[in-house]
Write a protein that holds these residues in place. Structure first.
Motif, PDB file in Angstrom:
ATOM      1  N   VAL A   1       0.848  -1.187   0.000  1.00 31.35           N
ATOM      2  CA  VAL A   1       0.000   0.000   0.000  1.00 31.35           C
ATOM      3  C   VAL A   1       0.889   1.244   0.000  1.00 31.35           C
ATOM      4  N   PRO A   2       0.525   2.294  -0.748  1.00 29.84           N
ATOM      5  CA  PRO A   2       1.273   3.550  -0.658  1.00 29.84           C
ATOM      6  C   PRO A   2       0.756   4.367   0.521  1.00 29.84           C
ATOM      7  N   ALA A   3       1.642   5.091   1.159  1.00 35.28           N
ATOM      8  CA  ALA A   3       1.228   5.858   2.334  1.00 35.28           C
ATOM      9  C   ALA A   3       2.138   7.045   2.547  1.00 35.28           C
ATOM     10  N   LEU A   4       1.610   8.026   3.281  1.00 30.96           N
ATOM     11  CA  LEU A   4       2.365   9.208   3.668  1.00 30.96           C
ATOM     12  C   LEU A   4       2.389   9.312   5.177  1.00 30.96           C
ATOM     13  N   GLU A   5       3.491   9.823   5.710  1.00 31.21           N
ATOM     14  CA  GLU A   5       3.524  10.113   7.147  1.00 31.21           C
ATOM     15  C   GLU A   5       2.643  11.330   7.396  1.00 31.21           C
ATOM     16  N   PRO A   6       1.788  11.295   8.418  1.00 35.22           N
ATOM     17  CA  PRO A   6       0.917  12.436   8.692  1.00 35.22           C
ATOM     18  C   PRO A   6       1.723  13.709   8.931  1.00 35.22           C
ATOM     19  N   VAL A   7       1.220  14.826   8.450  1.00 31.41           N
ATOM     20  CA  VAL A   7       1.886  16.115   8.651  1.00 31.41           C
ATOM     21  C   VAL A   7       1.658  16.606  10.072  1.00 31.41           C
ATOM     22  N   ASP A   8       0.436  16.459  10.557  1.00 37.44           N
ATOM     23  CA  ASP A   8       0.099  16.923  11.904  1.00 37.44           C
ATOM     24  C   ASP A   8       0.360  15.830  12.943  1.00 37.44           C
ATOM     25  N   THR A   9       0.689  16.265  14.160  1.00 37.49           N
ATOM     26  CA  THR A   9       0.842  15.314  15.255  1.00 37.49           C
ATOM     27  C   THR A   9      -0.502  14.656  15.545  1.00 37.49           C
ATOM     28  N   GLN A  10      -0.496  13.336  15.719  1.00 39.45           N
ATOM     29  CA  GLN A  10      -1.721  12.570  15.893  1.00 39.45           C
ATOM     30  C   GLN A  10      -1.942  12.207  17.366  1.00 39.45           C
ATOM     31  N   LYS A  11      -3.207  12.219  17.786  1.00 39.68           N
ATOM     32  CA  LYS A  11      -3.578  11.832  19.148  1.00 39.68           C
ATOM     33  C   LYS A  11      -4.747  10.846  19.088  1.00 39.68           C
ATOM     34  N   GLU A  12      -4.751   9.914  20.006  1.00 41.85           N
ATOM     35  CA  GLU A  12      -5.917   9.047  20.179  1.00 41.85           C
ATOM     36  C   GLU A  12      -6.792   9.678  21.253  1.00 41.85           C
ATOM     37  N   ILE A  13      -8.102   9.790  20.977  1.00 36.77           N
ATOM     38  CA  ILE A  13      -8.996  10.456  21.927  1.00 36.77           C
ATOM     39  C   ILE A  13     -10.110   9.509  22.361  1.00 36.77           C
ATOM     40  N   SER A  14     -10.714   9.843  23.479  1.00 40.29           N
ATOM     41  CA  SER A  14     -11.811   9.036  24.024  1.00 40.29           C
ATOM     42  C   SER A  14     -13.143   9.538  23.482  1.00 40.29           C
ATOM     43  N   ALA A  15     -14.205   8.844  23.848  1.00 38.01           N
ATOM     44  CA  ALA A  15     -15.539   9.232  23.385  1.00 38.01           C
ATOM     45  C   ALA A  15     -15.934  10.607  23.891  1.00 38.01           C
ATOM     46  N   ASP A  16     -15.394  11.021  25.044  1.00 40.63           N
ATOM     47  CA  ASP A  16     -15.725  12.344  25.588  1.00 40.63           C
ATOM     48  C   ASP A  16     -14.687  13.403  25.193  1.00 40.63           C
ATOM     49  N   LYS A  17     -13.938  13.120  24.109  1.00 37.44           N
ATOM     50  CA  LYS A  17     -13.006  14.080  23.508  1.00 37.44           C
ATOM     51  C   LYS A  17     -11.824  14.438  24.413  1.00 37.44           C
ATOM     52  N   LYS A  18     -11.308  13.439  25.096  1.00 39.11           N
ATOM     53  CA  LYS A  18     -10.102  13.620  25.876  1.00 39.11           C
ATOM     54  C   LYS A  18      -8.961  12.839  25.220  1.00 39.11           C
ATOM     55  N   ILE A  19      -7.760  13.400  25.259  1.00 39.83           N
ATOM     56  CA  ILE A  19      -6.610  12.680  24.714  1.00 39.83           C
ATOM     57  C   ILE A  19      -6.253  11.538  25.652  1.00 39.83           C
ATOM     58  N   VAL A  20      -6.186  10.344  25.098  1.00 39.08           N
ATOM     59  CA  VAL A  20      -5.850   9.173  25.919  1.00 39.08           C
ATOM     60  C   VAL A  20      -4.493   8.586  25.525  1.00 39.08           C
ATOM     61  N   ARG A  21      -3.990   8.960  24.316  1.00 41.02           N
ATOM     62  CA  ARG A  21      -2.668   8.433  23.935  1.00 41.02           C
ATOM     63  C   ARG A  21      -2.017   9.381  22.938  1.00 41.02           C
ATOM     64  N   HIS A  22      -0.714   9.604  23.116  1.00 33.79           N
ATOM     65  CA  HIS A  22       0.063  10.470  22.241  1.00 33.79           C
ATOM     66  C   HIS A  22       0.803   9.586  21.236  1.00 33.79           C
ATOM     67  N   LEU A  23       0.438   9.717  19.985  1.00 37.15           N
ATOM     68  CA  LEU A  23       0.972   8.842  18.943  1.00 37.15           C
ATOM     69  C   LEU A  23       2.176   9.470  18.256  1.00 37.15           C
ATOM     70  N   LYS A  24       3.102   8.628  17.839  1.00 42.78           N
ATOM     71  CA  LYS A  24       4.313   9.072  17.154  1.00 42.78           C
ATOM     72  C   LYS A  24       4.076   9.048  15.639  1.00 42.78           C
ATOM     73  N   ARG A  25       4.276  10.201  14.999  1.00 41.92           N
ATOM     74  CA  ARG A  25       4.025  10.277  13.567  1.00 41.92           C
ATOM     75  C   ARG A  25       4.877   9.283  12.785  1.00 41.92           C
ATOM     76  N   ALA A  26       6.093   9.037  13.243  1.00 42.09           N
ATOM     77  CA  ALA A  26       6.990   8.128  12.530  1.00 42.09           C
ATOM     78  C   ALA A  26       6.441   6.707  12.466  1.00 42.09           C
TER      79      ALA A  26
END
Length: 396
Positions: free
Chosen positions: A141-166
């Motif tokens: 599959v072709p893919a690009l590294e995300p430009v923006d820093t990515q976060k995993e959030i909960s159903a109530d819109k809280k950050i639950v995990r800080h993801l590494k773009r790499a």
């Protein structure tokens, strides 16, 4: 050589883009969005099967969209093209296409490339990278590294995990797979109540044939989805670029003025010609006409017609330029080379550039003129002639 089938999915409703027409059937370049996507594969690789999915009952619309590009027929001489009705979602549409390939006897060891019909800007390099990686590892599959820093959030819109773009990838299409395990995985997915967002997820869940290889994607390989994408498409379609090449040669004789770019240059000899003999403006005129596809200077101003005797070449160029601009073209840049032994051209270059810019009504920065001598060789070196080459870049 491994057989290759390309599946182009175009069975969606296209309601989000708000164009009033299926986005894959929108006009683009040589034909439509759909035909541009297909053209990319037919030009990049050898394709045995091309399967186009379409909404139920709209096969004719899909055929018209594909073959609106007249070159598709020539590009697909060795390709079997099949139109297949899609399903209720992308997953079922791809499954229908795979069943069509199986019924047509496509090789179990062949590679299937699945591509979004709404991605018309896919490049040859992306297609080849995916194909080679799928041949080597079974899936790619072709893919690009995300430009923006990515976060995993909960159903109530809280950050639950800080993801590494790499460690993240925004995947694109085409996605390539070995046919037999891919088809088998889709059969299992069809019996599963879960929804799958793309084919790599189905492969990982059911194929049991190794991980999907990620290759470099392309930022230009975007998918048309929303109304804003339609505006971008319109802008891209509007940016047509043409080049033009012009040439002229005039003998130099006594008793004539030497005129270059509308500027008279002091000289013992000038151009012999039916008009004022301005070889530079004549070459520029031909370059512009050629780029715009409007003919040449001889067809516009035939030398056998007396009305053009000793005509001002600046007026001739302005006449042509009005037609070129009326056709929607604008000048990106103009470059010319004047071959002249004497007099020296350099002292007059800026005046000539300014003159040409005034004649065309453009900025002087878009015009450049260089000069070369004949190094005492040939008709130029002997001072017998002036020769000009001109090139231009037009944008529509």
């Amino acid at each position: 050589m491994t057989d290759v089938a390309v599946v182009i999915t175009a069975a969606g409703s296209s309601t989000r883009i708000g164009a009033g027409i299926k986005k894959e059937y929108l006009p683009l370049k040589h034909g439509t969005v759909l035909s541009e996507a297909a053209r990319a594969f037919l030009k990049a690789i050898s394709v045995q099967f091309l399967v186009i999915t379409h909404p139920e009952g709209r096969k004719t619309d899909a055929e018209n969209a594909l073959f609106s590009d007249r070159e598709i027929s020539n590009l697909s001489k060795n390709t079997k093209i099949v139109f297949t009705a899609g399903g209720k979602d992308r997953e079922s549409s791809v499954f229908n296409a795979l069943k069509t390939l199986a019924a047509a006897g496509f090789s179990p060891n062949g590679i299937v490339l699945v591509h979004d019909g709404a991605r018309p800007f896919v490049s040859e390099s992306v297609i080849v990278r995916v194909l080679e990686a799928a041949r080597a590892g079974g899936a790619a599959v072709p893919a690009l590294e995300p430009v923006d820093t990515q976060k995993e959030i909960s159903a109530d819109k809280k950050i639950v995990r800080h993801l590494k773009r790499a460690h993240l990838a925004a995947v694109q299409t085409p996605q390539g797979f070995l046919f037999a395990p891919f088809f088998s995985a889709h059969k299992k997915a069809a019996e599963n109540p879960l929804d799958f967002t793309d084919d790599t997820e189905i492969w990982d869940e059911f194929a049991d044939s190794g991980r999907v290889t990620v290759v470099s994607g392309d930022a230009a390989n975007t998918k048309l989805t929303f109304a804003s994408d339609l505006e971008r498409l319109k802008k891209q379609e509007a940016q047509v670029i043409h080049t033009g090449l012009g040439y002229d040669l005039h003998p130099l004789v006594e008793g004539r003025a030497l005129v270059l770019g509308g500027v008279e240059i002091p000289s013992e000899r000038g151009e012999l010609g039916h008009s004022d003999g301005d070889a530079l403006l004549h070459a520029i005129t031909d370059a512009l006409l050629g780029a715009a596809g409007l003919g040449d200077i001889g067809s516009y101003f035939p030398s056998e017609e007396p009305e053009w005797k000793d005509a001002d070449s600046a007026t001739l160029l302005q006449t042509v330029w009005r037609d070129v601009t009326a056709a929607g073209w604008s000048l990106v840049n103009l470059d010319a080379v004047v071959l002249l032994e004497r007099p020296k051209f350099l002292p007059y270059r800026d005046s000539v550039r300014q003159s040409i810019a005034r004649i065309l009504g453009v900025a002087a920065e878009t015009v450049f003129v260089k000069a070369k001598t004949g190094e005492k060789m040939g008709k130029i070196g002997r001072g017998e002639a002036v020769e000009v080459f001109a090139s231009c870049l037009l944008q529509k």
